[in-house]
Design an enzyme around this catalytic site. Sequence first.
Site, short mmCIF file in Angstrom:
data_model
loop_
_atom_site.label_atom_id
_atom_site.label_comp_id
_atom_site.label_asym_id
_atom_site.label_seq_id
_atom_site.Cartn_x
_atom_site.Cartn_y
_atom_site.Cartn_z
N LEU A 135 0.84 -1.20 0.00
CA LEU A 135 0.00 0.00 0.00
C LEU A 135 0.88 1.27 0.00
O LEU A 135 0.68 2.16 -0.81
CB LEU A 135 -0.90 -0.02 1.26
CG LEU A 135 -1.77 1.19 1.53
CD1 LEU A 135 -2.83 1.36 0.44
CD2 LEU A 135 -2.47 1.06 2.89
N THR A 168 7.13 -5.25 3.27
CA THR A 168 7.59 -6.40 4.06
C THR A 168 7.43 -7.69 3.24
O THR A 168 6.43 -7.86 2.54
CB THR A 168 6.75 -6.51 5.36
OG1 THR A 168 6.92 -5.30 6.10
CG2 THR A 168 7.16 -7.69 6.21
N GLY A 349 22.31 -3.77 32.70
CA GLY A 349 23.41 -2.82 32.89
C GLY A 349 24.21 -2.64 31.61
O GLY A 349 23.64 -2.69 30.51
N GLU A 373 1.72 -0.39 9.87
CA GLU A 373 0.27 -0.64 9.94
C GLU A 373 -0.44 0.48 10.72
O GLU A 373 -1.37 0.23 11.49
CB GLU A 373 -0.02 -2.03 10.49
CG GLU A 373 0.61 -3.09 9.59
CD GLU A 373 -0.02 -4.45 9.68
OE1 GLU A 373 -1.21 -4.55 10.01
OE2 GLU A 373 0.69 -5.42 9.36
N ASN A 377 0.04 7.89 16.13
CA ASN A 377 -0.96 8.95 15.93
C ASN A 377 -2.15 8.47 15.13
O ASN A 377 -3.29 8.88 15.37
CB ASN A 377 -0.32 10.16 15.24
CG ASN A 377 0.42 11.06 16.22
OD1 ASN A 377 0.34 10.85 17.43
ND2 ASN A 377 1.14 12.04 15.70
C1 LIG Z 1 9.90 -1.96 8.56
C2 LIG Z 1 8.68 -1.46 7.87
C3 LIG Z 1 7.86 -2.34 7.21
C4 LIG Z 1 6.73 -1.88 6.52
N1 LIG Z 1 5.95 -2.78 5.83
C5 LIG Z 1 4.94 -2.31 5.04
C6 LIG Z 1 4.22 -3.18 4.18
O1 LIG Z 1 4.45 -4.41 4.18
N2 LIG Z 1 3.29 -2.68 3.36
C7 LIG Z 1 3.01 -1.34 3.33
O2 LIG Z 1 2.14 -0.96 2.56
N3 LIG Z 1 3.66 -0.48 4.14
C8 LIG Z 1 4.63 -0.93 4.99
N4 LIG Z 1 5.32 -0.06 5.80
C9 LIG Z 1 5.01 1.36 5.73
C10 LIG Z 1 4.35 1.90 6.99
O3 LIG Z 1 3.03 1.44 7.05
C11 LIG Z 1 4.49 3.41 6.97
O4 LIG Z 1 5.84 3.72 7.22
C12 LIG Z 1 3.59 4.08 7.97
O5 LIG Z 1 2.23 3.97 7.58
C13 LIG Z 1 3.93 5.55 8.19
O6 LIG Z 1 4.03 6.22 6.98
P1 LIG Z 1 5.31 7.14 6.68
O7 LIG Z 1 6.52 6.36 6.95
O8 LIG Z 1 5.14 7.73 5.34
O9 LIG Z 1 5.23 8.28 7.79
P2 LIG Z 1 4.35 9.63 7.70
O10 LIG Z 1 2.96 9.30 7.34
O11 LIG Z 1 5.08 10.63 6.91
O12 LIG Z 1 4.36 10.06 9.23
C14 LIG Z 1 5.45 10.77 9.83
C15 LIG Z 1 5.01 11.23 11.23
O13 LIG Z 1 3.92 12.16 11.08
C16 LIG Z 1 2.82 11.73 11.85
N5 LIG Z 1 1.57 12.10 11.16
C17 LIG Z 1 1.27 11.96 9.84
N6 LIG Z 1 0.03 12.39 9.59
C18 LIG Z 1 -0.46 12.84 10.77
C19 LIG Z 1 -1.71 13.40 11.20
N7 LIG Z 1 -2.73 13.59 10.34
N8 LIG Z 1 -1.86 13.72 12.51
C20 LIG Z 1 -0.86 13.52 13.39
N9 LIG Z 1 0.32 12.97 13.06
C21 LIG Z 1 0.52 12.64 11.77
C22 LIG Z 1 2.96 10.22 11.97
O14 LIG Z 1 2.27 9.72 13.10
C23 LIG Z 1 4.48 10.08 12.08
O15 LIG Z 1 4.88 10.25 13.40
C24 LIG Z 1 6.43 -0.51 6.53
C25 LIG Z 1 7.24 0.38 7.23
C26 LIG Z 1 8.38 -0.07 7.88
C27 LIG Z 1 9.26 0.92 8.60
#
Ligand SMILES: Cc1cc2nc3c(=O)[nH]c(=O)nc-3n(C[C@H](O)[C@H](O)[C@H](O)COP(=O)(O)OP(=O)(O)OC[C@H]3O[C@@H](n4cnc5c(N)ncnc54)[C@H](O)[C@@H]3O)c2cc1C
Length: 391
Positions: A135, A168, A349, A373, A377
């Site tokens: 996604l 993943t 420690g 997932e 937030n």
């Molecule tokens: C190891 C790993 C495995 C993953 N596996 C998959 C997978 O198999 N399939 C897949 O589709 N995705 C996967 N992901 C992606 C993961 O779901 C996203 O990283 C996650 O949804 C956050 O998106 P982002 O990294 O773009 O962070 P952003 O959305 O840019 O968020 C950055 C920060 O801003 C905050 N934020 C954003 N919008 C708001 C709001 N409206 N209000 C308050 N705070 C907000 C967030 O909480 C976060 O702290 C994986 C990620 C990792 C690190």
Amino acid sequence: MPEALVASRSLPLNDLSEDERSFRQVVREFARERVRPLVSEMDDEARIPRELIDACFELGIMGIEIPERHQGAGATFFMSILVVEELARVDASVAVLVDVQNTLVNNLLLRWGNEEQQARYFPKLASKWVGAYALSEAGSGSDAFALACRAEDRGDHFELTGRKLWITNAAEAELFIVMANADPNQGYRGITSFLVERSFPGFAVGKKEDKLGIRASSTCELILEGCRVPKQNVLGQVGKGYKIAIETLNEGRIGIGAQMVGVAQGAFEHALKYAQERRQFGKPIAEFQAIQFLFAELATQIEAARLLTYNAARLRDTGAPFVKEAAMAKLFASRAAEDVTSKAVEIYGGYGFTREYPVEKYFRDQKVGQIYEGTTNMQLAVIAKQLLGKL
Ligand SMILES: Cc1cc2nc3c(=O)[nH]c(=O)nc-3n(C[C@H](O)[C@H](O)[C@H](O)COP(=O)(O)OP(=O)(O)OC[C@H]3O[C@@H](n4cnc5c(N)ncnc54)[C@H](O)[C@@H]3O)c2cc1C
């Protein structure tokens, strides 16, 4: 106890059925005998050996909810939760491989796939094919429906173009569930789910991330360049992908809750043992009340996280509403895992700060529980929307 009271008595959440207990025992032994010896090597090499993945298939934990007629175990969602927890106690990477397979990929196909798609893919997913769920993109994480991947209708097939990030299982997977927009004019109502095989023309797996934790779990980019996907590989209906994605993640995050419970439990057990062996001031550090109270606090957090997670999974299996409970489980369990693993490092420690001892890995592995997932937030947003009746 009076009969009426017996009849009305609800069972404790963590009271397992005979089947659940024996299944958990089998997985516990598998984790101890087959996974534990490989944990450090997998972390160093950032990969899960194929033989171990094959062993997961042989054990039947890659197709837990897949019906028996399609060669699966025909068990419950709750069983998947138990399996993920047990694996994460030993290794969070193997746990998430199994988690994504069951709570996202198989679950999605079970709920939205038609008979023909299930007959085509379930026997493979139960016996040899790893699955992945795609996604997220570079520009759309929390704002998942802003995805830029496009699907163009070419008559008998769709052509998918774009990139996915953070996927993943991508290094090992043969089947990818890819969300792409088939009609951007409709906004998120154009998002559609596709079953994409690794061998489809125009599909490639790109760069693998070098991560802080769950290092053995592969996380890669996907590159789709006019990827040709037959129409019979549309999951559900065109334009319903947003609903499929969101509903699957509601369930998937119970799996992440279970992963975090397992990580916390694993770190806790190591620390408890160590505290009874490590001597300072002439006695084991476990004899100091400050350390005993710390264990009491941590055990309470783990128990609460487990009960929230089991409750969400049991609700899901009975068909009751569970969206708020699932978000609460992931929110709480990922915070508990952060606290427990951090305190476990402190109990060790200076030794806890080195790679020679097991707890630093649990500390690194837990962090992702607050990110994937749906970030913390996003869980808070889901819970708040439910409370305000906005979903
Ligand atoms: C190891 C790993 C495995 C993953 N596996 C998959 C997978 O198999 N399939 C897949 O589709 N995705 C996967 N992901 C992606 C993961 O779901 C996203 O990283 C996650 O949804 C956050 O998106 P982002 O990294 O773009 O962070 P952003 O959305 O840019 O968020 C950055 C920060 O801003 C905050 N934020 C954003 N919008 C708001 C709001 N409206 N209000 C308050 N705070 C907000 C967030 O909480 C976060 O702290 C994986 C990620 C990792 C690190």
